[in-house]
Design a protein around this motif. Structure first.
Motif, short mmCIF file in Angstrom:
data_model
loop_
_atom_site.label_atom_id
_atom_site.label_comp_id
_atom_site.label_asym_id
_atom_site.label_seq_id
_atom_site.Cartn_x
_atom_site.Cartn_y
_atom_site.Cartn_z
N GLN A 226 -33.01 -1.38 -29.23
CA GLN A 226 -31.61 -1.73 -29.15
C GLN A 226 -31.42 -3.21 -28.79
OE1 GLN A 226 -29.24 0.08 -30.15
NE2 GLN A 226 -29.65 2.23 -29.77
N HIS A 227 -32.48 -3.91 -28.41
CA HIS A 227 -32.36 -5.31 -28.01
C HIS A 227 -33.71 -5.95 -28.31
CE1 HIS A 227 -31.26 -8.51 -24.86
NE2 HIS A 227 -30.34 -8.57 -25.78
N GLY A 228 -34.27 -6.77 -27.41
CA GLY A 228 -35.62 -7.29 -27.61
C GLY A 228 -36.58 -6.53 -26.72
N HIS B 161 -20.90 -8.89 -41.25
CA HIS B 161 -19.84 -8.43 -40.36
C HIS B 161 -20.33 -7.21 -39.60
CE1 HIS B 161 -17.00 -11.24 -42.16
NE2 HIS B 161 -17.43 -10.84 -43.35
N PHE B 162 -20.23 -7.25 -38.28
CA PHE B 162 -20.79 -6.20 -37.44
C PHE B 162 -19.68 -5.48 -36.68
CE2 PHE B 162 -23.86 -9.65 -37.87
CZ PHE B 162 -24.92 -8.97 -38.46
N MET C 298 -25.20 -2.32 -20.36
CA MET C 298 -25.39 -2.99 -21.64
C MET C 298 -25.40 -1.99 -22.78
SD MET C 298 -25.52 -6.04 -22.68
CE MET C 298 -25.78 -6.85 -24.26
N GLY C 299 -25.99 -0.80 -22.54
CA GLY C 299 -25.99 0.23 -23.56
C GLY C 299 -24.58 0.65 -23.93
N TRP C 300 -23.71 0.78 -22.91
CA TRP C 300 -22.31 1.15 -23.15
C TRP C 300 -21.57 0.00 -23.83
CZ3 TRP C 300 -18.23 -1.47 -20.66
CH2 TRP C 300 -16.96 -0.95 -20.93
N TYR C 301 -21.74 -1.21 -23.31
CA TYR C 301 -21.01 -2.37 -23.82
C TYR C 301 -21.36 -2.64 -25.28
CZ TYR C 301 -19.36 -7.21 -24.18
OH TYR C 301 -18.73 -8.35 -24.56
N SER C 302 -22.64 -2.53 -25.62
CA SER C 302 -23.08 -2.88 -26.97
C SER C 302 -22.57 -1.92 -28.04
CB SER C 302 -24.61 -2.96 -27.02
OG SER C 302 -25.18 -1.68 -26.81
N GLN C 303 -22.05 -0.76 -27.64
CA GLN C 303 -21.55 0.21 -28.61
C GLN C 303 -20.03 0.17 -28.76
OE1 GLN C 303 -23.74 1.82 -30.54
NE2 GLN C 303 -25.25 0.64 -29.35
N ILE C 304 -19.34 -0.72 -28.04
CA ILE C 304 -17.89 -0.83 -28.16
C ILE C 304 -17.52 -1.34 -29.55
CG2 ILE C 304 -15.82 -1.99 -27.30
CD1 ILE C 304 -17.14 -2.11 -24.56
N GLN C 305 -16.67 -0.58 -30.24
CA GLN C 305 -16.26 -0.94 -31.59
C GLN C 305 -15.00 -1.81 -31.51
OE1 GLN C 305 -17.83 0.49 -34.58
NE2 GLN C 305 -19.43 1.15 -33.15
N SER C 306 -15.19 -3.12 -31.54
CA SER C 306 -14.06 -4.05 -31.47
C SER C 306 -14.45 -5.34 -32.19
CB SER C 306 -13.71 -4.36 -30.01
OG SER C 306 -12.83 -5.46 -29.93
N PRO C 307 -13.80 -5.66 -33.30
CA PRO C 307 -14.14 -6.89 -34.05
C PRO C 307 -14.05 -8.15 -33.19
CG PRO C 307 -12.74 -5.46 -35.38
CD PRO C 307 -12.77 -4.87 -34.00
N CYS D 22 -25.20 -5.51 -34.36
CA CYS D 22 -25.84 -6.79 -34.63
C CYS D 22 -27.29 -6.79 -34.15
CB CYS D 22 -25.05 -7.92 -33.96
SG CYS D 22 -25.69 -9.57 -34.29
N PHE D 23 -27.52 -6.24 -32.96
CA PHE D 23 -28.88 -6.16 -32.43
C PHE D 23 -29.82 -5.45 -33.40
CE2 PHE D 23 -27.40 -6.24 -27.73
CZ PHE D 23 -27.52 -7.61 -27.70
N THR D 24 -29.34 -4.37 -34.00
CA THR D 24 -30.20 -3.53 -34.83
C THR D 24 -30.03 -3.82 -36.31
OG1 THR D 24 -28.53 -1.76 -34.84
CG2 THR D 24 -30.19 -1.70 -33.09
N ARG D 25 -29.59 -5.01 -36.65
CA ARG D 25 -29.31 -5.40 -38.03
C ARG D 25 -30.54 -5.25 -38.94
NH1 ARG D 25 -30.00 -9.57 -34.66
NH2 ARG D 25 -31.44 -11.25 -35.23
N GLU D 26 -30.27 -4.93 -40.18
CA GLU D 26 -31.30 -4.94 -41.21
C GLU D 26 -31.34 -6.32 -41.86
OE1 GLU D 26 -31.76 -0.96 -43.46
OE2 GLU D 26 -29.61 -1.18 -43.10
#
Length: 292
Positions: A252-254, A66-67, A31-40, A73-77
């Motif tokens: 990075q999540h909940g 837009h994330f 999940m750590g790897w997947y959540s950092q993939i830069q793909s719109p 998105c997880f770490t959004r302000e």
């Protein structure tokens, strides 16, 4: 009624099996790897899929819409002004958006993660000097759901001189697991952050606890990310100053934050188990005595 209870029991059992009886560590790495993939496109699909399971996801409150990745998105302000801060100096605010869990008086050094599941502060915080401060004090468990705002803030005006990192497991920290795994918080990866103020007899400590899919804490005042790959020192010195409400870091999540306070604090009116509390709202109040 019995049929409904049996149905809930089966759902809880399924939830527990799906989120705990799996390779937790490897799923967390993935999940750590997947959540950092830069793909719109992948990010949009992931957020859509996430929203199917998290009906209370409120991205309209985010500062940007837009994330670049799911982790973004997880770490959004949040938009400015959405979390007013209770400014009264005797008020301790909630450091995060959360569902209130077990809380109350510390019985000596014993606290509860769920009904009938006690643990000792010494097992959670490996610091005898710190444990002595919170003997017979107060504690409260704040659970951040995956859909919530994941950043945490200073509950009082304070400074931080040390973060203690404790590597551990990645059990889910939802209520289902807390009723089944004894001393779960003491098993999981966590950090200990004591907050120093100009009120030496009024002490507060935060213990952010990581969990499955998370196992990653970023403190804004430390250069390194504290996660399952971290191999540095357990006691990390620092020199950080905060005003009440200043951002300290994010998950990075909940996950969960357990707040400990000395015995001179009392819970504010309306603090109840299962209730939603937002960052900045009053959590504790106490008679504070300053020393020159």
């Amino acid at each position: 009624m019995n049929t409904r209870v049996q149905s809930l029991s089966k759902r809880e059992q399924l939830n527990f099996l799906l989120t705990n009886r799996i390779p937790r560590r490897w799923l967390t790495f993935f999940m750590g790897w997947y959540s950092q993939i830069q793909s719109p496109l992948l990010t949009k699909f992931s957020i859509w899929l996430w929203s199917l399971f998290a009906e209370d996801l409120r991205l309209q409150d985010a500062k940007k819409q837009h994330f670049t990745s799911l982790g973004d998105c997880f770490t959004r302000e949040l938009k400015d002004g959405l979390r007013p801060i209770a400014k009264h100096p005797e008020r301790v605010i909630s450091p995060c958006d959360a569902i209130i869990g077990e809380h109350g008086d510390i019985q000596g050094t014993q606290v509860f993660q769920a009904k009938g599941f006690p643990y000792d502060i010494n097992e959670l915080i490996p610091n005898l000097h710190m444990n002595h401060k919170y003997r017979n004090g107060k504690y409260i468990t704040l659970r951040l759901k995956s859909s919530m705002y994941h950043r945490f803030h200073a509950p009082v005006d304070c400074s931080v001189s040390m973060v203690t990192y404790i590597s551990g497991d990645t059990w889910n920290v939802n209520p289902v697991a807390l009723k089944r795994i004894e001393k779960l918080f003491c098993k999981n990866e966590r950090a200990v952050v004591e907050l120093h103020s100009n009120h030496p007899t009024s002490c507060i400590a935060l213990v952010p606890v990581a969990a499955i899919l998370v196992a990653s804490m970023k403190f804004n005042f430390l250069p390194q990310v504290l996660d399952l790959k971290y191999q540095g020192p357990n006691n990390i010195p620092c020199d950080a100053q905060f005003n009440k409400g200043d951002e300290m870091g994010y998950f990075q999540h909940g996950s969960t934050i357990i707040l400990f306070a000395t015995s001179n604090y009392q819970f504010c009116e309306g603090i109840e188990k299962g209730k939603l509390i937002k960052m900045g709202q009053p959590l504790l109040t106490g008679h504070l005595t300053s020393f020159p």
